[in-house]
Design a protein around this motif. Sequence first.
Motif, PDB file in Angstrom:
ATOM      1  N   THR A  93       3.843  14.725 -21.791  1.00 38.92           N
ATOM      2  CA  THR A  93       4.704  13.595 -22.133  1.00 38.92           C
ATOM      3  C   THR A  93       4.211  12.917 -23.401  1.00 38.92           C
ATOM      4  OG1 THR A  93       5.139  13.251 -19.764  1.00 38.92           O
ATOM      5  CG2 THR A  93       5.719  11.453 -21.259  1.00 38.92           C
ATOM      6  N   ALA A  94       2.905  12.751 -23.521  1.00 37.35           N
ATOM      7  CA  ALA A  94       2.332  12.101 -24.701  1.00 37.35           C
ATOM      8  C   ALA A  94       2.541  12.927 -25.963  1.00 37.35           C
ATOM      9  CB  ALA A  94       0.842  11.846 -24.483  1.00 37.35           C
ATOM     10  N   ILE A  95       2.336  14.240 -25.873  1.00 43.20           N
ATOM     11  CA  ILE A  95       2.523  15.100 -27.050  1.00 43.20           C
ATOM     12  C   ILE A  95       3.970  15.036 -27.512  1.00 43.20           C
ATOM     13  CG2 ILE A  95       2.410  17.464 -27.926  1.00 43.20           C
ATOM     14  CD1 ILE A  95       0.142  17.967 -25.916  1.00 43.20           C
ATOM     15  N   GLY A  96       4.910  15.119 -26.582  1.00 43.82           N
ATOM     16  CA  GLY A  96       6.321  15.009 -26.949  1.00 43.82           C
ATOM     17  C   GLY A  96       6.645  13.667 -27.574  1.00 43.82           C
ATOM     18  N   ARG A  97       6.052  12.587 -27.046  1.00 40.85           N
ATOM     19  CA  ARG A  97       6.273  11.248 -27.610  1.00 40.85           C
ATOM     20  C   ARG A  97       5.750  11.187 -29.054  1.00 40.85           C
ATOM     21  NH1 ARG A  97       5.894   5.811 -25.784  1.00 40.85           N
ATOM     22  NH2 ARG A  97       7.084   6.511 -23.956  1.00 40.85           N
ATOM     23  N   ILE A  98       4.553  11.700 -29.280  1.00 44.11           N
ATOM     24  CA  ILE A  98       3.969  11.663 -30.623  1.00 44.11           C
ATOM     25  C   ILE A  98       4.807  12.488 -31.591  1.00 44.11           C
ATOM     26  CG2 ILE A  98       1.979  12.389 -31.993  1.00 44.11           C
ATOM     27  CD1 ILE A  98       0.258  11.718 -29.488  1.00 44.11           C
ATOM     28  N   ARG A  99       5.182  13.692 -31.195  1.00 44.08           N
ATOM     29  CA  ARG A  99       5.983  14.547 -32.080  1.00 44.08           C
ATOM     30  C   ARG A  99       7.326  13.913 -32.391  1.00 44.08           C
ATOM     31  NH1 ARG A  99       4.923  20.812 -29.961  1.00 44.08           N
ATOM     32  NH2 ARG A  99       2.815  20.983 -30.851  1.00 44.08           N
ATOM     33  N   GLY A 100       7.933  13.305 -31.403  1.00 37.84           N
ATOM     34  CA  GLY A 100       9.210  12.646 -31.647  1.00 37.84           C
ATOM     35  C   GLY A 100       9.076  11.444 -32.554  1.00 37.84           C
ATOM     36  N   ALA A 101       7.928  10.768 -32.491  1.00 35.41           N
ATOM     37  CA  ALA A 101       7.723   9.561 -33.297  1.00 35.41           C
ATOM     38  C   ALA A 101       7.361   9.863 -34.738  1.00 35.41           C
ATOM     39  CB  ALA A 101       6.629   8.700 -32.661  1.00 35.41           C
ATOM     40  N   LEU A 102       6.909  11.085 -35.027  1.00 35.58           N
ATOM     41  CA  LEU A 102       6.452  11.393 -36.383  1.00 35.58           C
ATOM     42  C   LEU A 102       7.526  11.118 -37.427  1.00 35.58           C
ATOM     43  CD1 LEU A 102       4.463  14.724 -35.879  1.00 35.58           C
ATOM     44  CD2 LEU A 102       3.533  12.525 -36.619  1.00 35.58           C
ATOM     45  N   GLY A 103       8.789  11.344 -37.093  1.00 36.44           N
ATOM     46  CA  GLY A 103       9.856  11.209 -38.065  1.00 36.44           C
ATOM     47  C   GLY A 103      10.326   9.796 -38.313  1.00 36.44           C
ATOM     48  N   PHE A 104       9.968   8.846 -37.428  1.00 36.75           N
ATOM     49  CA  PHE A 104      10.514   7.502 -37.627  1.00 36.75           C
ATOM     50  C   PHE A 104       9.488   6.385 -37.465  1.00 36.75           C
ATOM     51  CE2 PHE A 104      11.138   8.470 -33.135  1.00 36.75           C
ATOM     52  CZ  PHE A 104      10.735   7.311 -32.494  1.00 36.75           C
ATOM     53  N   ARG A 105       8.224   6.743 -37.167  1.00 37.53           N
ATOM     54  CA  ARG A 105       7.167   5.726 -37.090  1.00 37.53           C
ATOM     55  C   ARG A 105       5.927   6.245 -37.799  1.00 37.53           C
ATOM     56  NH1 ARG A 105       5.994   4.797 -31.069  1.00 37.53           N
ATOM     57  NH2 ARG A 105       4.241   3.697 -32.008  1.00 37.53           N
ATOM     58  N   PRO A 106       5.175   5.380 -38.444  1.00 38.15           N
ATOM     59  CA  PRO A 106       3.998   5.839 -39.193  1.00 38.15           C
ATOM     60  C   PRO A 106       2.787   6.071 -38.296  1.00 38.15           C
ATOM     61  CG  PRO A 106       4.240   3.474 -39.448  1.00 38.15           C
ATOM     62  CD  PRO A 106       5.430   3.933 -38.625  1.00 38.15           C
ATOM     63  N   VAL A 107       2.987   6.780 -37.192  1.00 33.11           N
ATOM     64  CA  VAL A 107       1.915   6.957 -36.225  1.00 33.11           C
ATOM     65  C   VAL A 107       0.752   7.767 -36.789  1.00 33.11           C
ATOM     66  CG1 VAL A 107       3.390   6.693 -34.204  1.00 33.11           C
ATOM     67  CG2 VAL A 107       3.107   8.954 -35.227  1.00 33.11           C
ATOM     68  N   VAL A 108       1.041   8.701 -37.689  1.00 36.52           N
ATOM     69  CA  VAL A 108      -0.008   9.586 -38.183  1.00 36.52           C
ATOM     70  C   VAL A 108      -1.114   8.821 -38.893  1.00 36.52           C
ATOM     71  CG1 VAL A 108       1.177  10.066 -40.370  1.00 36.52           C
ATOM     72  CG2 VAL A 108      -0.453  11.720 -39.453  1.00 36.52           C
ATOM     73  N   PHE A 109      -0.774   7.691 -39.507  1.00 39.57           N
ATOM     74  CA  PHE A 109      -1.770   6.955 -40.284  1.00 39.57           C
ATOM     75  C   PHE A 109      -2.820   6.275 -39.397  1.00 39.57           C
ATOM     76  CE2 PHE A 109       2.044   7.219 -42.922  1.00 39.57           C
ATOM     77  CZ  PHE A 109       1.505   7.852 -44.037  1.00 39.57           C
TER      78      PHE A 109
END
Length: 301
Positions: free
Chosen positions: A206-222
């Motif tokens: 669930t967490a991996i899917g959440r992170i991957r989905g967020a990559l395109g619209f939230r600056p989570v990677v930073f």
Amino acid sequence: MSSELAVALDAVIVAVSGEEPRVLVRGPDEALPAGPFDPVADRTLEGGVRRWVIEQTQLRLGHVEQLYTFGDRDRDPRRPGGPRMLSIAYLALVRESAPAGGARWRGWYDYFPWEDWRVGRPALVDAAILPAVDVWVAAVSGEERRARERRARRCTGTRRVAWNPELVLDRYELFWEVGLVAESSSPQPVTLGEPMALDHRRILATAIGRIRGALGFRPVVFELLPPEFTLLRLQRTVEALAGVRLHKGNFRRLVVGAKLVEPTGERAAEGAGRPAELYRFRRDVVAERNILGVSISSPAK
């Protein structure tokens, strides 16, 4: 059966080190940091999960977000007929540091080897996954078979349907039903990936899917990078999380063109070539623009 309800708090703590996405686990059973919610000691649910993480790993978390609530019956096979366990999971993205208390970092592709496409289609997709899924589909007939075929196409990319990196949980639940993971009630002789305690692999999916989905619209990677970084390190971190390679030119045009980053004026050695320019994340961009993330929709060919 008991009608009581026990509330547990789970923490999915993710870092990326050396182009490897990693999750913090503890004990020989590969468990996430977790513990029961104590309404006396914990003023809030978030406070409770932070307390358990400190007690079990000695790590103090920065930003955390609630991931999902899991309430399936018999989540804990060690206590059949015991209180039903409601598990509230939280997600934290951090820069890796040494934990204590027997906790350790593990690559998340150890648990989900079929999710890493950075060097191409994993061999186990054709060798193990698709044959087992085909048998599962063929085991029924009529409308149920057609429903299974649709589900298999969506999750595994069969019949010209592209593999969707975000469907991590959907795939894990399909493989659980097919028997391809050890946690399944009817596992096959050959199971894929390392098992985890209880339903913690489902929580991690669930967490991996959440992170991957967020990559395109939230600056989570930073949140996973140091204050200054090269564009190559940024790209490799995104690729590590997404499980795919991205086109270098397109990626850089997107990041620089959207003004997500700005040069620092400094350079750092990166390999044998010329020192690479260092950048930093423009935090003010969150208030200025709608483009906040990094797209993973254009993988390298």
